[in-house]
Design a protein around this motif. Structure first.
Motif, short mmCIF file in Angstrom:
data_model
loop_
_atom_site.label_atom_id
_atom_site.label_comp_id
_atom_site.label_asym_id
_atom_site.label_seq_id
_atom_site.Cartn_x
_atom_site.Cartn_y
_atom_site.Cartn_z
N PRO A 121 -4.01 21.15 -25.00
CA PRO A 121 -5.01 22.00 -25.65
C PRO A 121 -4.75 23.48 -25.44
O PRO A 121 -5.06 24.30 -26.27
N ALA A 122 -4.16 23.83 -24.29
CA ALA A 122 -4.04 25.25 -24.00
C ALA A 122 -2.96 25.91 -24.84
O ALA A 122 -3.16 26.97 -25.39
N LYS A 123 -1.79 25.26 -24.90
CA LYS A 123 -0.68 25.92 -25.58
C LYS A 123 -0.18 25.14 -26.77
O LYS A 123 0.17 25.72 -27.80
N GLY A 124 -0.09 23.80 -26.62
CA GLY A 124 0.58 23.02 -27.64
C GLY A 124 -0.15 23.02 -28.97
O GLY A 124 0.41 23.31 -30.02
N MET A 125 -1.47 22.67 -28.91
CA MET A 125 -2.23 22.60 -30.16
C MET A 125 -2.31 23.93 -30.90
O MET A 125 -2.07 23.98 -32.10
N PRO A 126 -2.64 25.03 -30.21
CA PRO A 126 -2.64 26.30 -30.95
C PRO A 126 -1.30 26.61 -31.57
O PRO A 126 -1.22 27.04 -32.72
N PHE A 127 -0.23 26.34 -30.79
CA PHE A 127 1.08 26.63 -31.34
C PHE A 127 1.32 25.82 -32.60
O PHE A 127 1.81 26.35 -33.61
N LEU A 128 0.96 24.55 -32.53
CA LEU A 128 1.19 23.69 -33.69
C LEU A 128 0.34 24.12 -34.87
O LEU A 128 0.82 24.32 -35.98
N LEU A 129 -0.96 24.27 -34.62
CA LEU A 129 -1.86 24.46 -35.74
C LEU A 129 -1.83 25.86 -36.31
O LEU A 129 -2.18 26.06 -37.46
N ILE A 130 -1.46 26.85 -35.50
CA ILE A 130 -1.38 28.20 -36.06
C ILE A 130 0.05 28.50 -36.46
O ILE A 130 0.30 29.28 -37.39
N GLY A 131 0.99 27.85 -35.81
CA GLY A 131 2.36 28.04 -36.22
C GLY A 131 2.65 27.39 -37.56
O GLY A 131 3.47 27.89 -38.34
N ALA A 132 1.96 26.27 -37.86
CA ALA A 132 2.25 25.59 -39.13
C ALA A 132 2.00 26.47 -40.34
O ALA A 132 2.85 26.54 -41.23
N PRO A 133 0.87 27.17 -40.43
CA PRO A 133 0.73 28.10 -41.57
C PRO A 133 1.81 29.16 -41.60
O PRO A 133 2.26 29.54 -42.69
#
Lengths: 607, 537
Positions: A121-133
């Protein structure tokens, strides 16, 4: 000041501009992306204790990722603008919408990954979900670029040749794999990236923006490519805003703070509960403790509608009178009309309504003074009490008026008779009919207001018996007077402008033909003036509808007042706010539709 | 001798023309002598009648309480004058216009004075009623002391008033006066640069100055130092006149393009004044740091030291200041937003077009009061994380934001109409010359569109100004709210709740009327034909 120094100055100037733009963009990206990253982390943190989710902001990965990515995909499709031209063109091949399809595929992959991959939750999800756009945006950026190393190696192997011919696919695959690699191994990524994700993303966005700016300013490529690059630039600049809005709204919908969550709770079930305050509505008086909020809202809508309708009718009549008076030859009359228009056009409506309400309260007599006209009409500073005729007689009167109008239309089916005798005859018939209707209404079982003094010594108990009279409240009177006076001044200006815009020769020709003033108005002036008046009147009537929301100043139970009190009682601001917007928009559309229909009828004859 | 009769004749002719304008052509139109003698008779009779009305009214009102005998004389004179006009019109219509006209299909002959005279009689009665009512309000039945007592409070809000008039608080006077000087100077320069005649400027300016001096200088119930305030206002007046004279001399001597440049610079200065107001009232941190740094060098030390003091946060602003600032924000920022939205809606790129259409249609669908509530309670939810200190996003800033957005959407619609009317030959010529799309938009299309639609834009500005009265519903202490609650806060004036509201209506009307006059002058200056007469907003 030779050319070279001018060019140098231009270059320095443009590079200063670019530097400034980069600084501003950096600050803007960081400001938008850091709260989004925090929001995504808190929304993906699952803290289950004893089978119950303790984190109120938690979303399961499917809904979170699909919401964010599909919201962005809408903008991506708009930016790419492949689908509409592809549908419109006759030859449809899959290549023309390839980028949209590939972005769709990547989005589905990312969503699947977010569900099945285990991202922190701290790094992986933000990276994935904001990096995807950001990856999707980079697809747009690198769409038509070539890959230099591949170009050098051309001819070595058929695969390399194929790669050179399809730079899009190769670019996509390379970037996406790099992205996935970083996402899966986020803990192994150098801390300069993983500690401050928002700076990293801002940096990537700025690089992309600079590259697209370079492409645009080189102005290479046909207009279609140029348009695509401009769209890409807009998307890159708007990306942090889009991400921020989507993550913020998702976070607000599941906010840890219960008051905020109440505000943003998108369900209208509270409207089926019983209402907690009373209102005063006419055609449909809701029953206080029993009726649901929907019924109260519906009564309020009817209240607003009747105030608006009456105001529109009155202000049109008054506006036409004043507009025509302003054009009259009598200097005093036209001067007074000008004074009226100038005074009321520049007066703020809120102040006017408040003033009218206060002045009515001062000027009208107290209720205890029993002011009345022949015992039939009681007027006081609490309102007007009119006699109430029998319903049957109202229906008969309306039927008489309607049948007279229908008979008139039938008689005029071959053309309206405009001579003075016909006019005199018509006015005689109509006035006799109206007198007859009045007679019908006033005779028979008409209930007069019954002034009852329950306790003759205490004026507070004196009242008019319920149901014996037709009550017009002070709030309604104040609202109607204020709205009418205000809107009539604008309508007067519109009417005057339309009539003045007529060519002079028309009126002179009508006069020389010997037409009477009424005939001039009906046959020459009005048909032409109406053509230019109606669109302007349309916007004024919509303004009347929207201005009726100021009824809160006079405490009249209209839509805004009822929704405002409900907001205070229930706290569900967003559902009520959406209801409010929808109702006002529906009203505006209705008025606009009617006026457009009338406009089509008036402009049927081409002048 | 001949000059005497010709003066008499010319004045009689003017009186006869006046009569014809009010009551229509008389029966004795061809016989001037009879006509003029009848006119004199009518004037005499109505004069006698009005004198009797004067004496009657004067004796019927008792002196007492707040009503002085001077007030009674003013009221009676006004009523008598309007009765003079009314009786004169009736007499003229009856004496000169009556003829027998056939009615009911020619069977009966009734006396009829014609529609013009009928309209004249009706209007004179309406005028009579209005004059009586207005003068009754002004001098007889209302006490205006409450307005005089609360002058500063209504302009600046209760907090700033306390800071400016009471000695126990640090005086914040220095924040307001530079703005007043700047505004006066800009007004003078603007009128000087445009082609107003000296006489019309002096008349208008003189009127404004007289009103300001009367308003600020009335010693009744003043809670501030009148002499100092009047001195500063006279300085501002002198500055304005000096700017007017200087700009007028400059524009007469110099080529037109330089005058246009000067006008543009004056406009930019006006916009900068808006930002300067906000900075002076509540200086942001970096401004304070710069001021402190510069003060360390000893230049203008006392003035710069003032800037480093703690600012007045927007929550403590109030009164007319808030109305002006919010309206200015709506106009200035709204114009920028409107231009962006208009170009977005016009563009071919769907990424700009559809969000533009969505924003404009959604914002225009709701009444402003609904958006004010949105900005007050829901916008902080959405926008709080963007502010390092969430308290920075306080009420006034929210209102400025939503007014800008609302004004922007209306201006966008107006400008879009103007953009569509720009001749496509202009755009093609610009393309052929090699201008970039951004340059074409900003330097070819936009000036054309703004020039064509300037009256409608000014009417949107007037609408925004009038809509700032809605702020009272949101619990913001603006002019209208202070006026409404004035009567409840001062024990001496408990019952006078109507006077402040009339005063509010007057003040808002004056500003809006001035703006509409400016719009008419701009229209005349641009040579546009005013057609339709309807406003967009």
């Amino acid at each position: 000041m030779n050319i070279k120094s001018l060019q140098n100055r231009a270059n320095i100037f443009s590079s200063v501009k670019v530097l400034l733009a980069v600084v501003v963009l950096w600050a803007y990206n960081n400001k938008m992306l850091s709260p989004s990253i925090e929001a995504v982390s808190s929304m993906s943190r699952s803290f289950v204790v004893g089978g119950v989710q303790q984190n109120p902001a938690y979303y399961d990965p499917y809904s979170l990722s699909s919401a964010i990515i599909f919201f962005f995909l809408i903008f991506m499709t708009l930016a790419r603008n492949e689908i509409a031209p592809a549908i419109r063109s006759k030859n449809f091949n899959i290549n023309s919408i390839s980028l949209t399809l590939s972005s769709l595929i990547i989005s589905i992959l990312v969503i699947a990954l977010s569900i099945f991959g285990d991202f922190s939750p701290a790094k992986g999800m933000p990276f994935l979900l904001i990096g995807a756009p950001i990856i999707l945006a980079s697809l747009l950026v690198l769409d038509d670029s070539e890959i230099l190393p591949v170009k050098r190696l051309s001819g070595l192997h058929p695969l390399v040749d194929w790669a050179e011919g399809n730079p899009g696919i190769i670019n996509t695959v390379i970037i996406f794999s790099a992205f996935l690699g970083m996402a899966f191994n986020i803990s192994f990524v150098p801390p300069i990236i993983s500690s401050d994700l928002s700076s990293f993303f801002s940096f990537i966005l700025i690089i992309m923006a600079l590259y697209v700016y370079y492409q645009i300013s080189s102005e290479a490529g046909n207009p279609l490519t140029h348009d695509q690059r401009s769209s890409t630039m807009v998307l890159i600049i708007g990306l942090p805003l889009i991400i921020y809005i989507s993550t913020r709204i998702l976070f607000l919908l599941h906010n840890p703070d219960s008051v905020t969550r109440e505000r943003w709770d998108l369900s209208w079930s509270f409207m089926d509960m019983k209402n907690t305050f009373e209102i005063n509505a006419w055609p449909l008086q809701p029953d206080f403790p029993e009726d649901t909020r929907w019924q109260f809202l519906f009564s309020a809508i009817l209240n607003s509608a009747r105030a608006t309708l009456l105001s529109i009718v009155l202000c049109t009549i008054l506006g036409v009178i004043i507009g025509v008076t302003r054009l009259s030859s009598n200097k005093l009359a036209s001067g007074l009309a000008t004074v009226y228009v100038e005074v009321f056009r520049n007066m703020p409506l809120a102040v006017l309504l408040f003033l009218v309400m206060l002045q009515l309260g001062e000027t009208l007599p107290l209720f205890s003074e029993e002011a009345n006209i022949a015992g039939w009409i009681y007027y006081s500073n609490q309102g007007l009490h009119l006699p109430r005729p029998e319903t049957l007689r109202i229906i008969i009167a309306l039927a008489i008026v309607f049948s007279l109008w229908a008979w008139g239309r039938y008689r005029d089916r071959d053309g309206i008779d405009d001579s003075s005798e016909a006019l005199a005859r018509k006015s005689l018939i109509w006035s006799m009919a109206l007198v007859a209707c009045l007679g019908i209404l006033l005779t028979g079982d008409m209930s007069l207001p019954n002034y009852v003094k329950t306790n003759p010594n205490i004026p507070g108990t004196w009242t008019i018996e319920e149901g014996s009279s037709f009550e017009v409240t002070k709030a309604f009177m104040a609202l109607i007077i204020g709205l009418t006076l205000f809107t009539a001044s604008v309508v007067a200006e519109i009417v005057r402008g339309s009539i003045q815009a007529l060519p002079r020769g028309q009126v002179e020709a009508a006069v020389s033909l010997g037409l009477s003033p009424y005939q001039r108005l009906r046959l020459v002036i009005l048909p032409q003036a109406l053509r230019s008046m109606i669109p302007l009147l349309n916007s004024q009537y919509m303004n009347v509808w929207k201005n009726s929301s100021l009824a809160i100043i006079v405490a009249y139970s209209d839509i805004f007042y009822v929704i405002f009190v409900m907001m205070n009682n229930v706290g569900k601001l967003i559902p009520l706010f959406l209801l409010l917007l929808v109702i006002y928009q529906a009203g505006s559309l209705l008025i606009s539709g009617i006026m457009n229909f009338y406009n089509a009828r008036v402009t049927r004859v081409k002048i | 001798m001949s000059q005497d009769t010709s003066f008499f004749e010319s004045s009689m002719r003017r009186i006869l023309e006046l009569e014809r304008g009010v009551a229509g052509r008389s029966r004795w139109d061809s016989d001037i002598k009879a006509d003029s003698s009848l006119s004199l008779l009518c004037i005499l009779i109505s004069g006698l009648f009005s004198v009797s009305v004067l004496l009657n009214t004067e004796s019927s009102i008792d002196v007492g309480g707040e009503v002085t005998s001077g007030d009674i004389w003013i009221y009676s004179t006004a009523v008598a004058l309007s009765w003079l006009v009314a009786s004169w019109i009736i007499l003229i219509s009856v004496v000169k216009r009556t003829r027998m006209a056939p009615a009911f299909n020619g069977r009966i002959r009734l006396p009829w004075f014609g529609s013009t005279a009928l309209l004249g009689i009706l209007s004179s009665f309406i005028m009579l009623f209005l004059v009586e009512w207005i003068f009754d309000i002004l001098v007889i039945s209302m006490r205006w002391d409450i307005v005089w007592a609360n002058r500063v409070s209504v302009m600046l809000g209760p907090n700033l008033t306390e800071a400016m008039t009471q000695d126990y608080l640090v005086s914040e006077n220095w924040r307001i006066w530079p703005i007043i000087f700047l505004v006066w100077a800009i007004a003078g320069a603007a009128y000087g640069a445009s082609n107003t005649s000296v006489r019309s400027f002096l008349i208008g300016f003189g009127l404004v100055t007289v009103v300001v001096f009367l308003f600020a200088g009335n010693p009744l119930e003043a809670n501030y130092n009148i002499d100092r305030v009047l001195f500063r206002f006279s300085l501002a007046t002198a500055l304005s006149l000096a700017c007017f004279v200087a700009m007028r001399a400059y524009s007469k001597r110099v080529e037109e393009y330089k005058v246009n440049r000067a006008k543009r610079n004056i406009g930019l200065t006006a916009v900068a004044t808006f930002f300067l107001t906000i900075i002076l009232l509540d200086p942001p941190e970096f401004v304070k740091d710069i001021a402190g740094f510069l003060a360390g060098f000893g230049i203008l030390e006392s003035q710069l030291e003032l800037i480093t003091r703690e600012g007045v946060p927007p929550a403590r602003w109030g009164g007319l200041l808030i109305n002006l600032i919010v309206a200015a924000a709506g106009c200035v920022l709204g114009f920028a937003i409107g231009v962006v939205l208009a170009f977005s809606r016009q563009s071919n790129l769907p990424i700009l077009k559809w969000p533009g259409i969505a924003v404009i249609e959604i914002v225009r669908s709701g009444p402003l009061i609904c958006w004010l509530y949105f900005a007050m309670y829901l916008l902080p939810d959405v926008a709080d994380p963007l502010f390092t200190n969430p308290e920075d996003f306080d009420n006034i800033v929210r209102m400025m934001a939503i007014f800008s957005l609302f004004g922007g959407c209306y201006i966008a619609e107006v400008i879009r109409g103007g953009l569509q009317a720009v001749d496509s030959g202009q755009k093609e010529a610009a393309l052929a010359l090699g201008l970039s799309p951004m340059q074409i938009k900003l330097q070819v299309e936009l000036p054309n569109a703004v020039r064509t639609t300037l009256p409608s834009i000014v009417s949107v500005f007037i609408g925004l100004w009038k809509d700032t009265t809605l702020l009272f519903i949101i619990e913001i202490i603006d002019f209208f709210r202070i006026a409404k609650t004035m009567a409840n806060t001062d024990l001496r004036f408990l019952g006078d709740f109507l006077e402040p509201v009339y005063f509010t209506a007057l003040v808002f009307w004056v500003f809006a009327f001035y703006l509409s006059r400016v719009s008419m002058n701009v229209e005349k200056g641009l040579g546009l034909v005013k057609e339709g007469g309807g406003d967009v907003a």
